[in-house]
Design a protein around this motif. Structure first.
Motif, PDB file in Angstrom:
ATOM      1  N   UNK A 110       0.832  -1.205   0.000  1.00 45.97           N
ATOM      2  CA  UNK A 110       0.000   0.000   0.000  1.00 45.97           C
ATOM      3  C   UNK A 110       0.865   1.252   0.000  1.00 45.97           C
ATOM      4  N   UNK A 111       1.976   1.222   0.742  1.00 44.94           N
ATOM      5  CA  UNK A 111       2.878   2.370   0.769  1.00 44.94           C
ATOM      6  C   UNK A 111       3.522   2.585  -0.591  1.00 44.94           C
ATOM      7  N   UNK A 112       3.899   1.492  -1.240  1.00 43.30           N
ATOM      8  CA  UNK A 112       4.479   1.604  -2.578  1.00 43.30           C
ATOM      9  C   UNK A 112       3.463   2.205  -3.544  1.00 43.30           C
ATOM     10  N   UNK A 113       2.213   1.785  -3.444  1.00 44.65           N
ATOM     11  CA  UNK A 113       1.168   2.331  -4.302  1.00 44.65           C
ATOM     12  C   UNK A 113       0.957   3.816  -4.028  1.00 44.65           C
ATOM     13  N   UNK A 114       0.962   4.213  -2.754  1.00 46.23           N
ATOM     14  CA  UNK A 114       0.826   5.632  -2.412  1.00 46.23           C
ATOM     15  C   UNK A 114       1.988   6.440  -2.989  1.00 46.23           C
ATOM     16  N   UNK A 115       3.199   5.889  -2.880  1.00 47.01           N
ATOM     17  CA  UNK A 115       4.368   6.589  -3.430  1.00 47.01           C
ATOM     18  C   UNK A 115       4.244   6.750  -4.943  1.00 47.01           C
ATOM     19  N   UNK A 116       3.748   5.720  -5.605  1.00 47.38           N
ATOM     20  CA  UNK A 116       3.607   5.805  -7.060  1.00 47.38           C
ATOM     21  C   UNK A 116       2.524   6.826  -7.431  1.00 47.38           C
ATOM     22  N   UNK A 117       1.439   6.863  -6.677  1.00 49.70           N
ATOM     23  CA  UNK A 117       0.398   7.854  -6.941  1.00 49.70           C
ATOM     24  C   UNK A 117       0.913   9.268  -6.694  1.00 49.70           C
ATOM     25  N   UNK A 118       1.737   9.432  -5.667  1.00 51.33           N
ATOM     26  CA  UNK A 118       2.329  10.741  -5.400  1.00 51.33           C
ATOM     27  C   UNK A 118       3.202  11.173  -6.564  1.00 51.33           C
ATOM     28  N   UNK A 119       4.006  10.259  -7.061  1.00 47.34           N
ATOM     29  CA  UNK A 119       4.855  10.555  -8.210  1.00 47.34           C
ATOM     30  C   UNK A 119       4.011  10.969  -9.409  1.00 47.34           C
ATOM     31  N   UNK A 120       2.956  10.227  -9.682  1.00 46.33           N
ATOM     32  CA  UNK A 120       2.094  10.549 -10.819  1.00 46.33           C
ATOM     33  C   UNK A 120       1.411  11.897 -10.637  1.00 46.33           C
ATOM     34  N   UNK A 121       1.044  12.218  -9.392  1.00 44.78           N
ATOM     35  CA  UNK A 121       0.405  13.511  -9.135  1.00 44.78           C
ATOM     36  C   UNK A 121       1.365  14.657  -9.421  1.00 44.78           C
ATOM     37  N   UNK A 122       2.616  14.516  -9.016  1.00 42.25           N
ATOM     38  CA  UNK A 122       3.609  15.559  -9.286  1.00 42.25           C
ATOM     39  C   UNK A 122       3.822  15.704 -10.790  1.00 42.25           C
ATOM     40  N   UNK A 123       3.924  14.570 -11.483  1.00 40.62           N
ATOM     41  CA  UNK A 123       4.135  14.630 -12.933  1.00 40.62           C
ATOM     42  C   UNK A 123       2.964  15.309 -13.634  1.00 40.62           C
ATOM     43  N   UNK A 124       1.731  14.986 -13.200  1.00 38.23           N
ATOM     44  CA  UNK A 124       0.563  15.624 -13.805  1.00 38.23           C
ATOM     45  C   UNK A 124       0.563  17.128 -13.525  1.00 38.23           C
ATOM     46  N   UNK A 125       0.907  17.486 -12.299  1.00 39.78           N
ATOM     47  CA  UNK A 125       0.922  18.914 -11.946  1.00 39.78           C
ATOM     48  C   UNK A 125       1.953  19.663 -12.772  1.00 39.78           C
ATOM     49  N   UNK A 126       3.099  19.056 -13.009  1.00 43.41           N
ATOM     50  CA  UNK A 126       4.124  19.711 -13.819  1.00 43.41           C
ATOM     51  C   UNK A 126       3.650  19.872 -15.266  1.00 43.41           C
ATOM     52  N   UNK A 127       2.984  18.848 -15.793  1.00 44.63           N
ATOM     53  CA  UNK A 127       2.451  18.969 -17.150  1.00 44.63           C
ATOM     54  C   UNK A 127       1.405  20.077 -17.222  1.00 44.63           C
ATOM     55  N   UNK A 128       0.553  20.157 -16.202  1.00 41.98           N
ATOM     56  CA  UNK A 128      -0.478  21.197 -16.191  1.00 41.98           C
ATOM     57  C   UNK A 128       0.135  22.582 -16.143  1.00 41.98           C
ATOM     58  N   UNK A 129       1.219  22.719 -15.373  1.00 40.79           N
ATOM     59  CA  UNK A 129       1.873  24.020 -15.277  1.00 40.79           C
ATOM     60  C   UNK A 129       2.484  24.418 -16.613  1.00 40.79           C
TER      61      UNK A 129
END
Length: 287
Positions: A99-118
């Motif tokens: 579950x922690x690994x999944x949370x870390x991967x979701x966090x990574x994806x969220x940062x990547x999406x935010x950077x693309x949006x910016x």
């Protein structure tokens, strides 16, 4: 580690040095693992020497495979639970790591999406000039007053001076009003983000006004994008920490690649650890 990893023959008796050499460990480390409950208790010879079996070798292989996947502490807890016969507890610990690994991967994806949006929809920088509506329109100048008219007027008390408006943005950073307007949010929202640690404006030493520097504007923009994506403030905080640790958005891209690689390595390690643990668990159950 990983040299001469030959599976001992069934029923073979192993000395501590045999286990140690096969896995690149010291004999003291093997004894420490036994005392910690990672390995089952060893039998003793009449002279008090420890003797190990292929079951101990399987336990050691499982533990060493679990460490890169779950960390030393969790791997120890998993092995101790298995050796106590508490398989459900071991499975719970494993599931928490997944579950922690999944949370870390979701966090990574969220940062990547935010950077693309910016990149796709950059927020305009706060203007260094006040908006036209921020200061009152100048009124028409009155007609000159003659000395006779001035002397004929009764004395009036001096008008109360209104508080000075906030100073204009300068090279040192943006003030809360212009930054909020650029982001399309209320100043109160920026203050809420500040309390959550998402932005850290400095205070002007003379006026006490908040001053948002370049890094603060960057963090506020990233926070706004993530909030629009539905993320809670407590979920955004570790993302902002990643940006600050990397030193900005551009250095963060390299850090994200390294982060993604670490997650992949850990995911593969979890597969390898699960295989070794399953083999040990089956062997333990049949012993």
């Amino acid at each position: 580690m990983g040299q001469n990893l030959q599976t001992p023959r069934s029923g073979a008796r192993l000395r501590p040095v045999d286990l140690a050499r096969a896995h690149g460990l010291s004999t003291q480390a093997v004894r420490n693992y036994e005392e910690a409950g990672i390995l089952p208790a060893a039998a003793r010879t009449p002279h008090g020497y420890r003797t190990y079996t292929p079951l101990h070798a399987a336990a050691l292989r499982a533990f060493l495979a679990l460490v890169p996947a779950h960390g030393h502490r969790t791997a120890t807890a998993i092995m101790c639970a298995v050796n106590r016969g508490e398989s459900d507890e071991a499975f719970r610990l494993i599931e928490e790591s997944h579950a922690q690994l999944l949370d870390d991967r979701r966090t990574l994806q969220a940062v990547e999406r935010a950077l693309r949006d910016l990149d796709q929809a950059a927020v305009p920088e706060p203007s260094a000039r006040p908006e036209p509506s921020a200061r009152p329109e100048p009124s028409a100048r009155p007609a000159p007053v003659t000395a006779a008219e001035l002397s004929a007027r009764p004395e009036r008390p001096a008008p109360v001076t209104a508080p000075a408006p906030p100073p204009e943005d300068g090279p040192g950073g943006a003030f809360i009003g212009s930054l909020a307007q650029a982001l399309g949010i209320r100043p109160a929202t920026l203050r809420t983000w500040e309390r959550a640690g998402l932005v850290r404006p400095r205070r002007d030493p003379l006026t006490g006004y908040r001053v948002y520097g370049e890094a603060d504007v960057r963090d506020a923009r990233l926070t706004r994008q993530l909030r629009r994506g539905g993320y809670l403030l407590e979920q955004i905080a570790p993302l902002i920490a990643q940006v600050r640790e990397a030193g900005g958005l551009e250095p963060l891209e390299g850090a994200l690649c390294a982060w993604r690689a670490r997650l992949s390595v850990r995911g593969r390690a979890m597969l390898a650890g699960a295989a070794e643990l399953d083999a040990y668990h089956r062997q333990l159950a049949s012993s």
